[in-house]
Design a protein around this motif. Sequence first.
Motif, short mmCIF file in Angstrom:
data_model
loop_
_atom_site.label_atom_id
_atom_site.label_comp_id
_atom_site.label_asym_id
_atom_site.label_seq_id
_atom_site.Cartn_x
_atom_site.Cartn_y
_atom_site.Cartn_z
N ALA A 126 -7.52 -10.19 -7.10
CA ALA A 126 -6.70 -9.78 -5.39
C ALA A 126 -5.89 -8.61 -5.00
O ALA A 126 -5.57 -8.86 -3.70
N ALA A 127 -5.54 -7.45 -6.10
CA ALA A 127 -4.79 -6.42 -5.68
C ALA A 127 -5.52 -5.47 -5.39
O ALA A 127 -5.48 -4.41 -4.44
N ALA A 128 -6.88 -5.37 -5.05
CA ALA A 128 -7.94 -5.35 -4.53
C ALA A 128 -7.83 -5.50 -2.94
O ALA A 128 -8.73 -4.95 -1.90
N LEU A 129 -7.37 -5.76 -2.18
CA LEU A 129 -6.99 -6.38 -0.66
C LEU A 129 -7.70 -5.39 0.27
O LEU A 129 -6.67 -4.22 -0.13
N GLY A 175 0.77 -0.76 2.51
CA GLY A 175 0.21 0.71 2.06
C GLY A 175 2.01 1.17 2.12
O GLY A 175 1.96 2.60 1.69
N GLU A 176 2.64 0.21 1.25
CA GLU A 176 3.86 1.26 1.02
C GLU A 176 3.95 1.70 -0.70
O GLU A 176 4.19 2.64 -1.46
N GLY A 177 2.35 1.53 -1.58
CA GLY A 177 2.10 2.10 -2.94
C GLY A 177 0.56 0.94 -2.67
O GLY A 177 0.07 0.42 -2.28
N PRO A 178 0.29 2.10 -4.45
CA PRO A 178 -1.31 1.42 -4.29
C PRO A 178 -1.43 0.34 -5.14
O PRO A 178 -0.05 -0.06 -5.49
N GLY A 179 -2.43 -0.30 -5.22
CA GLY A 179 -2.68 -1.58 -5.60
C GLY A 179 -1.59 -2.82 -5.01
O GLY A 179 -1.44 -2.77 -4.32
N ALA A 180 -1.42 -3.90 -6.02
CA ALA A 180 -0.40 -4.20 -5.75
C ALA A 180 1.00 -4.43 -4.70
O ALA A 180 1.61 -5.03 -4.00
N LYS A 181 1.19 -3.28 -4.96
CA LYS A 181 2.40 -2.74 -4.60
C LYS A 181 2.75 -2.48 -2.84
O LYS A 181 3.35 -2.31 -2.18
N GLY A 182 1.24 -2.33 -2.57
CA GLY A 182 1.40 -2.50 -1.37
C GLY A 182 0.87 -3.44 -0.43
O GLY A 182 0.03 -2.87 0.72
N VAL A 183 0.91 -4.29 -0.94
CA VAL A 183 0.61 -5.86 0.32
C VAL A 183 1.36 -6.56 0.30
O VAL A 183 2.61 -6.53 -0.26
N GLY A 228 5.60 -5.30 1.48
CA GLY A 228 5.39 -3.97 -0.35
C GLY A 228 5.35 -4.93 -0.86
O GLY A 228 5.09 -4.51 -2.24
N ARG A 229 6.07 -6.33 -0.61
CA ARG A 229 6.34 -7.52 -1.83
C ARG A 229 5.27 -8.93 -1.64
O ARG A 229 5.36 -10.03 -2.79
N GLY A 230 4.61 -8.54 -0.66
CA GLY A 230 3.75 -9.59 -0.74
C GLY A 230 3.07 -9.82 -2.04
O GLY A 230 2.67 -11.45 -2.38
N PHE A 231 2.60 -8.91 -3.22
CA PHE A 231 1.81 -9.67 -3.52
C PHE A 231 2.70 -10.78 -4.83
O PHE A 231 2.48 -11.63 -5.48
N ARG A 232 3.94 -10.54 -4.73
CA ARG A 232 4.79 -11.84 -6.00
C ARG A 232 5.19 -12.36 -5.01
O ARG A 232 4.96 -13.68 -5.54
#
Length: 399
Positions: A126-129, A175-183, A228-232
């Motif tokens: 899921a982090a590869a969105l 795009g706030e960060g790589p992977g899960a941090k940018g979702v 940037g906190r959507g993955f959480r």
Amino acid sequence: MTGFALGVDQEEWCGQLRALAAERLRPLAEKGEPGRVNRPLLAALGELGLLERVFASGALELCLLRESLAYGCTEAETALALQGLGAYPVLRAGSEQQRERWLPGVRAGRTVAAFALSEPGAGSDAAALALAATADPAADGDGDGDGRGWRLSGEKCWISNAPEADFYTVFARTGEGPGAKGVSAFLVPADRPGLSGAALDMLSPHPIGSLTFDGVPVGPGDLLGEAGRGFRVAMDTLNLFRPSVGAFAVGMARAALDATLAYTADRTAFGGTLSDLQAVAHRVAEMATRTEAARLLVYAAAGAYDRGAGDVPRRAAMAKLLATETAQYVVDHAVQLHGAVALQRGHLLEHLYREVRAPRIYEGASEVQRTIIAKELYAGVAGAAGAVGTAGVAGVTAR
């Protein structure tokens, strides 16, 4: 870990739910069209107050609700669960305005919600969105006139309730960060310009579709939580719903087991009933034992969630893994013991055989659950080793 047992009130409530599912909800489900949202069924779930219970209860009560409904009507259980999955991020991370605008309709069964995480190239990972949220001052999708916003471009796939939902909880890369941090997570109404979808013809009868985002405008007022906190937001939702997926599976397993007990105790063969044959009796005993073990693990995970325990991800993954794999085993063996009659369209086991396969894939496939479990276990080992090392250093210093 303490054992699990239902109280008298809980047992009575579960019995009422099973009867309600069979007598009130199943007739509505049978009138529905496979692959389409059954709005009369949703309205009944709202009228009966069951959708309200999804949002007002903890994990334990949610599991009891899903298991009991699944026993009597899997379509009703799934319709209820999809409403919860799609709208829970709004409850947890949404603004007061978002909650007031959307949740009353969800609770009443008038407004259909959907959880839009998976993509053609990002299912288990899921982090590869790849769905892109590109900054565009002209977008301002929430209509607040502040001149700040994004445009969503890309695809979502395998989305339950799509394309018929009234709004989608959408996870996109800001795009706030790589992977899960940018979702980031967005609440996207279905009538936004540029949003379209198509139904997918799937094995299980509930609605699943794909979504296409062609420059769909969204603004800060559409954000669920912080950028940037959507993955959480996604993981918090899944940690609650994974044990209850296990409860859904347990409900199907118990229905298949009870049908098998009744059939094998009555069906005559080789001069007696099927239950007189040791091979049959032992297989039924194995089915019952696995079902009970899965049920205990599901409710242990639900209890851990309600207590706020730190090992919820591991317990939730274990519960979903064992319960869904067990349900597949039990339903498959139930079909085998029934024989050809269970393969007839309309038979309970024919229905369960189609329903039971998908839960081993959605909300994290069994392989993903094993990865989560292993990661959590080894993290514990590393933490313990670090604690031992620190204690050793402290001891030497003290001398």
